[in-house]
Scaffold this motif. Structure first.
Motif, short mmCIF file in Angstrom:
data_model
loop_
_atom_site.label_atom_id
_atom_site.label_comp_id
_atom_site.label_asym_id
_atom_site.label_seq_id
_atom_site.Cartn_x
_atom_site.Cartn_y
_atom_site.Cartn_z
N ASP A 83 -1.49 -4.50 -4.31
CA ASP A 83 -0.66 -4.92 -3.28
C ASP A 83 0.15 -5.99 -3.39
O ASP A 83 -0.48 -7.07 -3.87
CB ASP A 83 -1.72 -5.35 -1.97
CG ASP A 83 -1.09 -5.59 -0.67
OD1 ASP A 83 0.12 -5.58 -0.69
OD2 ASP A 83 -1.82 -5.73 0.31
N VAL A 84 1.54 -5.95 -3.18
CA VAL A 84 2.37 -7.11 -3.43
C VAL A 84 2.86 -7.66 -2.34
O VAL A 84 3.92 -8.25 -1.97
CB VAL A 84 3.61 -6.76 -4.55
CG1 VAL A 84 2.69 -6.76 -5.92
CG2 VAL A 84 4.21 -5.62 -4.13
N GLY A 85 2.33 -7.20 -0.80
CA GLY A 85 2.66 -7.66 0.16
C GLY A 85 3.86 -6.89 0.97
O GLY A 85 4.66 -6.20 0.42
N ASP A 86 4.15 -7.27 2.20
CA ASP A 86 4.98 -6.63 2.96
C ASP A 86 5.18 -5.24 2.96
O ASP A 86 6.46 -4.54 2.94
CB ASP A 86 6.48 -6.92 2.54
CG ASP A 86 6.61 -8.78 2.88
OD1 ASP A 86 6.12 -8.98 3.95
OD2 ASP A 86 7.29 -9.54 1.83
N GLN A 346 5.65 8.56 -13.94
CA GLN A 346 4.78 9.22 -12.94
C GLN A 346 4.58 8.03 -11.96
O GLN A 346 4.14 8.27 -10.88
CB GLN A 346 3.54 9.86 -13.37
CG GLN A 346 3.87 11.31 -13.85
CD GLN A 346 2.68 11.92 -14.26
OE1 GLN A 346 1.56 11.41 -14.65
NE2 GLN A 346 2.47 13.28 -13.70
N LEU A 347 4.62 6.84 -12.41
CA LEU A 347 4.15 5.71 -11.70
C LEU A 347 5.00 5.65 -10.19
O LEU A 347 6.35 5.48 -10.36
CB LEU A 347 4.47 4.49 -12.35
CG LEU A 347 3.35 4.29 -13.46
CD1 LEU A 347 3.17 2.58 -14.03
CD2 LEU A 347 2.03 4.85 -13.26
N ALA A 348 4.40 5.40 -9.06
CA ALA A 348 5.20 5.41 -7.83
C ALA A 348 4.63 4.28 -6.90
O ALA A 348 5.59 3.64 -6.23
CB ALA A 348 5.06 6.76 -7.12
N GLY A 349 3.37 3.85 -7.01
CA GLY A 349 2.69 2.95 -6.30
C GLY A 349 3.24 3.30 -4.78
O GLY A 349 3.24 4.18 -4.22
N ASP A 350 3.70 2.41 -3.96
CA ASP A 350 4.03 2.44 -2.60
C ASP A 350 5.12 1.41 -2.43
O ASP A 350 4.88 0.10 -2.59
CB ASP A 350 2.52 2.05 -1.58
CG ASP A 350 1.95 3.23 -1.80
OD1 ASP A 350 2.20 4.33 -1.05
OD2 ASP A 350 0.64 3.23 -1.69
N VAL A 351 6.31 1.64 -1.96
CA VAL A 351 7.36 0.69 -1.59
C VAL A 351 7.70 1.18 -0.28
O VAL A 351 8.24 2.47 0.09
CB VAL A 351 8.78 1.25 -2.78
CG1 VAL A 351 9.67 0.18 -2.14
CG2 VAL A 351 7.88 0.82 -4.19
N LEU A 352 7.81 0.32 0.56
CA LEU A 352 8.32 0.24 1.90
C LEU A 352 9.81 0.65 2.07
O LEU A 352 10.51 -0.16 1.82
CB LEU A 352 7.97 -0.88 2.74
CG LEU A 352 8.33 -0.82 4.06
CD1 LEU A 352 7.44 0.02 4.84
CD2 LEU A 352 8.02 -2.22 4.77
#
Length: 378
Positions: A83-86, A346-352
């Motif tokens: 988690d990198v916030g926001d 393949q890396l996607a993480g979560d980006v708002l």
């Protein structure tokens, strides 16, 4: 918010200590405690003066990243979601091998380059990571793995800036992070074992050669400007001729005498024999006898909505044979961690996504196969 000491390389930490009226050796002590021993609390740092240990919590902190999930592959690969916030999260991947342990580190939440074959690029760009957020991925992984293995010896021998994002588009945060990884008082990595991968940000390649030369990997993926314009949009700004000239300028400063070119194998797009011949001609005509290089062929890892397919294995092997026969050292990358979406691209993480946040953030949250992380620093 107090100062995060993970944001400082040793020189930055020295300057911070001097502002507190402390001498350089205190910065070295702090740096060793944080990076070599994984300390997160000042009262653990027993060789610091008690007065300093009591003073530091009011001035600064050692703030890592919250681990949202951990996934482990059948081949031993581990992927963490941080988690990198926001509303944003990034991924890091640990790849164990017989003679080394490699950590793939992210530099941005999302990516603005938008390469067609990369899952990260398809989710857009949110923001750059700070130096502390880049370093925190290594800080956590190294000391988590030591604790798991019951070892005090270094586990991660190689770091590749090949995770989410284009590292050279986050240059000001990247360079202090690299210096922390290289520092003998930190992680003590060799310049040959620390690799920055770039899609070809030519001006920053030239700066890196002077500021902090490490091993360089360039995402090539096409033998012509016309095709690379489609696959790697940055090529429209820095075409192949400029990119290869920059590679030639980088080599005199590099810890290796070659540049690694990465080439994602896409069925019917860039994998034909004529593509191999065009690639051979491209590499030979730049820098006189060509740019000294090694070529790494990467099987494409499909993801939804890419519209692309992986080249058949026989096509990949034929492509590699043509290049090797032409005197260009070529290998085929072994796919690791593809059962947990941890393989290259393949890396996607979560980006708002500011235009559709709920859809983006629900897309990749914790899956049933993920393993909760139980590692906590004391």
């Amino acid at each position: 918010m107090t100062v995060n000491l993970l944001d400082f390389d040793l020189e930055g930490l020295t300057a911070f200590c001097e502002r507190l009226g402390e001498k350089r050796f205190r910065a070295v002590q702090l740096f060793r405690w944080i990076h070599q021993k994984g300390a997160s609390r000042f009262d653990q740092m027993t060789d610091l003066a008690k007065s300093l240990r009591e003073r530091l919590p009011g001035q600064c902190e050692i703030r890592g990243l919250q681990v949202l999930s951990q996934q482990e592959s059948a081949d031993g690969t581990i992927k963490w979601l941080f988690d990198v916030g926001d509303g944003n999260a990034v991924e890091s991947v640990y790849i164990p091998e017989d003679n080394r342990g490699t950590l793939c580190v992210s530099s941005q939440a999302g990516c603005a380059v938008g390469c067609r074959f990369c899952s990260t690029g398809h989710q857009g760009f949110s923001r750059n990571l700070s130096t502390g957020e880049i370093v925190a991925q290594l800080w956590f992984a190294e000391h988590f793995l030591r604790q798991r293995q019951g070892s005090q010896e270094r586990v991660i021998s190689n770091v590749v800036m090949m995770g989410m994002g284009e590292p050279l588009q986050n240059y000001s945060a990247l360079v202090p992070a690299l210096r922390t990884m290289l520092d003998d008082h930190g992680y003590g990595l060799s310049r040959r074992r620390l690799t920055v991968s770039t899609s070809g940000v030519v001006p920053m390649m030239d700066r890196l050669a002077k500021d902090c030369p490490v091993a360089l990997a360039v995402s090539l993926h096409a033998p012509t400007d016309a095709l690379r314009d489609e696959l790697v949009p940055l090529n429209r700004k820095y075409p192949l001729g400029e990119l290869l000239d920059a590679c030639g300028r980088y080599l005199p400063h590099a810890p290796r005498d070659f540049v690694t070119f990465e080439y994602c194998m896409l069925d019917g797009v860039n994998d034909r024999p004529e593509d191999a011949q065009a690639l051979i001609a491209l590499l030979r005509r730049h820098g006189g006898n060509g740019v000294p290089c090694k070529l790494n062929l990467i099987p494409f890892n499909p993801f939804p909505d890419s519209g692309l397919a992986c080249s058949p294995r026989q096509a990949v092997l034929k492509f590699a044979r043509l290049l090797n026969d032409a005197g260009i050292v070529t290998t085929v990358r072994k796919t690791r961690g593809d059962d947990i979406d941890a393989a290259c691209g393949q890396l996607a993480g979560d980006v708002l996504d500011r235009t559709n946040a709920s859809e983006r953030m629900s897309r990749r949250r914790v899956e049933a196969r993920e393993v909760p992380v139980t590692f906590h620093r004391t």
